[in-house]
Every structure is written in structure tokens, then in C-alpha cells.
Design a protein around this motif. Sequence first.
Motif, PDB file in Angstrom:
ATOM      1  N   ASN A 199      58.593  54.722  59.976  1.00 42.21           N
ATOM      2  CA  ASN A 199      58.149  55.701  59.439  1.00 42.21           C
ATOM      3  C   ASN A 199      59.123  57.113  59.604  1.00 42.21           C
ATOM      4  O   ASN A 199      59.828  57.126  60.814  1.00 42.21           O
ATOM      5  CB  ASN A 199      56.729  56.356  59.819  1.00 42.21           C
ATOM      6  N   ASN A 200      59.199  57.988  58.542  1.00 40.73           N
ATOM      7  CA  ASN A 200      59.630  59.147  58.820  1.00 40.73           C
ATOM      8  C   ASN A 200      58.734  60.215  59.291  1.00 40.73           C
ATOM      9  O   ASN A 200      57.735  60.769  58.640  1.00 40.73           O
ATOM     10  CB  ASN A 200      60.340  59.726  57.324  1.00 40.73           C
ATOM     11  N   MET A 254      64.757  57.016  61.188  1.00 36.93           N
ATOM     12  CA  MET A 254      64.451  57.848  60.005  1.00 36.93           C
ATOM     13  C   MET A 254      65.374  57.310  58.774  1.00 36.93           C
ATOM     14  O   MET A 254      64.813  57.208  57.617  1.00 36.93           O
ATOM     15  CB  MET A 254      64.731  59.512  60.240  1.00 36.93           C
ATOM     16  N   ASP A 281      63.740  56.064  55.273  1.00 32.34           N
ATOM     17  CA  ASP A 281      63.911  56.719  54.008  1.00 32.34           C
ATOM     18  C   ASP A 281      64.650  55.549  53.355  1.00 32.34           C
ATOM     19  O   ASP A 281      64.419  55.465  51.896  1.00 32.34           O
ATOM     20  CB  ASP A 281      65.270  57.813  54.301  1.00 32.34           C
ATOM     21  N   HIS A 339      61.172  70.829  59.129  1.00 27.46           N
ATOM     22  CA  HIS A 339      61.944  69.637  59.506  1.00 27.46           C
ATOM     23  C   HIS A 339      61.708  69.193  60.984  1.00 27.46           C
ATOM     24  O   HIS A 339      61.433  68.000  61.145  1.00 27.46           O
ATOM     25  CB  HIS A 339      63.259  69.609  58.960  1.00 27.46           C
TER      26      HIS A 339
END
Length: 628
Positions: free
Chosen positions: A210-211, A188, A192, A154
Motif C-alpha cells: 500500500n501507499n 511505494m 503505485d 506527502h
Amino acid sequence: MDNRQLAESIVREMGGKENITQNWHCITRLRFNVADSKKINIEAIKQLDGVMGAQFQSGQFQVIIGSEVANVFNEVDQITHGSIVDDDSTKSSSGNILDKLFDVISGIFTPILAAITGSGLLKGIMAILVWANMLNAESQTYMILDAISNATFHFLPFLVAFSAANKFKTNPSLAGALAGILMYPQIMALADAGEVSSVTFLGFLNIPMNNYASSVLPIILGVWLMSYVEKYSKKIVPKSLTIIFVPLLTLLITAPLVLAFIAPLGTFIGTYLEMFFTKLFGVAGPVAGALMGGLMPLIVVTGMHYAFFPGTFASLGKLGYDIMLLPLNLVANLAQAGATLGVLIKTKDKKMKQIAFSAFIPALFGITEPAIYGVTMKLKKPFYASMAGGAVGGAIYGLFVVKTFSFAVPGLLALPTYIENGTNNFLWAVVGVLSSFFVGLIVTMLVPFDLGDKKDVTADALTTPVAQPTVTKDKSHKVLSPLTGEVKELTTCPDDTFASGVVGKGIGVTPSGDFVYAPFDGTVTMTTPSKHAIGLVSNDGVELLIHVGLDTVELEGKGFEYFVKEGDVVTHGDKLLSFDRRVIEEAEYSLFTPIIVTNTPNFLDIVPALGEGDTVTAGQEDVLIVVS
């Protein structure tokens, strides 16, 4: 020698610590960037006790150590500490663009593989425990283990940022801050949620939401840009204010550009890399799998496997699995283990048996360099057997689209990462591994090859009848070594004309002396104006060419001197010519000296009497046995 002595010897033969601009290590190799590759005495390093091999690959100088690599690296790092500088003038200019690309990627990912593989293996163990009903996927214990195993992936941009900062020689804390900007919770969250696709910065700069969790290309490109911004900021900011304004300017300039352009570009590239390979395996799975599985040992040896890392992480991040690099590396590694076991069973040479045994166990767990460099590639045909095994396993993996769900060292311990509930994915993973292993083993057992016991091979060549009706007798002619030095297999000659056997069969010697002596009783048949080579014919009819060094004709006789002329009759041990090794080395020509039987077709076989790496004294030991 102990690890400290080995490290000191390696650094010394590399031209001293001042010649090293960067050093790191992977599972089995020390890796270096150097200022001047010409200062490295690669042959001396190869001969060090504890070194399995050394090579230039993908813009790096690599020293293969094996299981002791981490301990040796610690000693090397202590020796070089404080001597590595950031001056661009120390960077090597050698290598093409592709080599430099592989060097960058491997230099970034190699230092962080421990965290990646450790977390990946834990995910595999968790999959086994859940599958065996020993761990409840809804329990709090599972939640904690999931956090431990997932955190690395992650927050991968943070690990990559620090590693990339070391590679690009920029500030690691600023690189970490840049990773934090990419993974800022509010950005994030907007990404999402999908409700806001972009925001505007300063009224004109559009920044996509964007993530970037688990991504690698955005942060690599971002840190690369930051290295230039920081460097030029230092040039315009007064030194007294550097500590304050350089970090400020670096972040203010780099971060918006990364968020607006660089990071989205990295995501775009990663997405299409993943789509390309997924499409490739969807259209021609078995063919692509066989090709990649078979060629994987060559890809790993050349360092090209690092080029697939961004696509692999993109696939794991977006799809949750990988179908190419890790699975095909797994079957290739087990094929390598199978071929090594074949050598272990087949050889009668005690030294090769010991090497094969010590290399077999690590190969089972995905560490194949000892097997490749110490066994299969050295003996050649077992290496081809391993490629055949990898191709078979790769075809199976491509046909059934076998997936791995986490990053782990591609060995037996990685098999749990192939478990997928409700599918046969794990079953086909095992079938592919077993197939590649046994194909590598069986082909190695069936194909005849030099087992590493030169004396046994020589004896067989002299005593085994050859089924040729034209042969009426079995007689051998021995050729003494005309030089003192280290024996080399002719196939390793850097000159393809000699290595391919076009001129004839023979052997090579890297001389440690400065004279060539007559290896038998005979007559001088050929001399050259440049005095770098001589031709002889023995009283038994063996025509021999001794070619001192490679490309030494360009020296036009400098450093060479004949003691005989054409037509002279010589006795074994007579001095034929002298040469100055320093002149050859200073001109940067190879000292590899081919000793060739030029009328090879007139004989049944030409058999080397000594093996690669053996030392020989002129006139004392045989180097060739000519069977007629």
C-alpha cells in the motif's frame, strides 16, 4: 506579570512540576496531562493575570492564554524540563475512554499543526497566483513552491511518528524509522504500479503493498504498538545490552506486524471514515452541514474536533479535498467573529468593548478561543447567535458541497484553498462565510442580553417602567453580600438545581472568609441540623437562602457553627454562622455558595449588582437588587 512569572504561577497552582506528566500547546492554550488532577487549584489559575480561562477537557487540563501562548509555554517547558518521567504510575487514570481518545489525538496533532497549516496556506496562495495569471503552473518556480507546500503532506507519517512517540512515550528515532519503513520507495513503487498486491515475509506472513504517503492512522497505530514492544523489550534485555538489543527487537517485531496488520487496518479505517462522511453529505448535505456548522463551537470547546482529523487527512489524501471539518469550522469561526463584532458595536461597557475588539481580529483569522471564552460564551446569547450563523453557513456549504483542497487554519486566509478552476466552489465558499458572519452579527444586534455592564443593566431595571397592569409602584430592595469572596453568576453553579433557577434567582459567591453575616434587617426562618445553610426573611419580605458550599450537608455539621437560631431577629452585619473552608476543601466539596431569593415570583426581577469575577466584602457591597 511577565511570562516567566505567569508560567511559575501556573505550575505552582497545578501542584508543582512533579504533577505534570506531559505539556504542549496549541494556538491559544497550554495543554497538560497530570498525575493527580485533585492537586490543581483551577480557580486560582483562572484569576492569574494573563489567563483567559482554565478547564479540564478531553482528559487534559487546558489553560487558555491567547496570543502569548507560545512564549508562556517556553517558560513552562523550561520549568518542567527534566521533571517529566516515563513511569506509568504518574499517568492520570481520570477520564473515560472517549476523553482519553481525544487526548491522544489532540496530543499528536497539536504539536505539528504549524507545519500543516503553513504548508496549507502556501498552497492557497499558489492557487490565487495561478488564478490571477501571476504564476505559471508549468514553471520551475511553481515546481519548487509545489515541493515546499506538498512535502509536509506527502511525508506526514514522519511528522506524526515523532509527535506520536512523544505522546506514547517511546523512542522518537525508532518511530521515525517506522515511518520510513512504511514509505520505503520500493514498497511505494510496487503499490503505485499495482502489479504486485502483496509479498510474503518468512514464507508465511502476507504483507499488502500500500501507499502510505499522507496517511496518519497507520503510523499512529504503529507507534502505539511499538511503545508496548519497546517497553517489554526493556524488561527482558539486560540493562548493559539495552542500547543494542532493545532497538533491534523493537524494529524486528514491530515493523512486520505493522506492515502486515496494523497499517492496512489503519488504511481501512481511514478509508471508511472518509466514505462515511462523504456519503453523509451526499445524502443529507444541507441538514448535515447546518447541524455540524451550528454545533462546531461546542465541538471545538470540548476538543471533539480532533476526532475528525484522521477522516480529514484520509479525505485530503485520497480525494484531494475535505468537505466537513475544515469548511464547517470556517463558517463557524466567521460566525463567531460576527457575533463578537455585534458585541463590540452594541456594548457600552469599556472593558467588554476592549475584550471584544481584541478577540474580533483573531477570530477573523480562525483563532476563536478569545472570542468564545472572553465574549460570546460569557454573555451566552451572542454564543447562540454564533451557532445560528454557523448553521446557516453550514447549510450553504452542505447544499453546494463546498470543498477545501488543503489544510489551513479555518479563517479568512484559508479562503484561497477553496479555489477550484472551472467551478463555483470559491464563490459558494465566500457566500457561506459572509452569510455566517452577518447572521452572527445581526442576531447578536437584535437579541437583548446582558452587555457586560452590570451597573447599566441595574439602572435600567430600576428606572424602566414594566408593562404590567398589576404593578402600582417601582421599589427596590438591596441585599448586601453576606460573605467576603469572589462573585459568581448563578448559572455557572455546578449544581443544576441552583443553576437552573428552580429554587429562585440569585447569585453565587466563592468565599475567601469563614463567616456568614446578615445581609439585611430581618428574621431567621430556617436552620438545618448540618448547619450548612440558613434562611432569612427581610423586613421588606425578601426571603433569602444562603447555602454554604455544595453537597456540604454530607459533612453533617463538621466545621460549621450557628450564632443564631430560628425566630431570632437580626440586623444587617450580625454574625449568622461560621464555617471552616479547609474542612470543605479537604472533603473535595465545592465552596460555591448560592445566595437565592426563594420567593422570586413575588417580585418583578432579581438583578445581580455585581458581575462574574468581582470581589466583594461582607456587609460592604450589594450583591442583589430585588425589584418590586
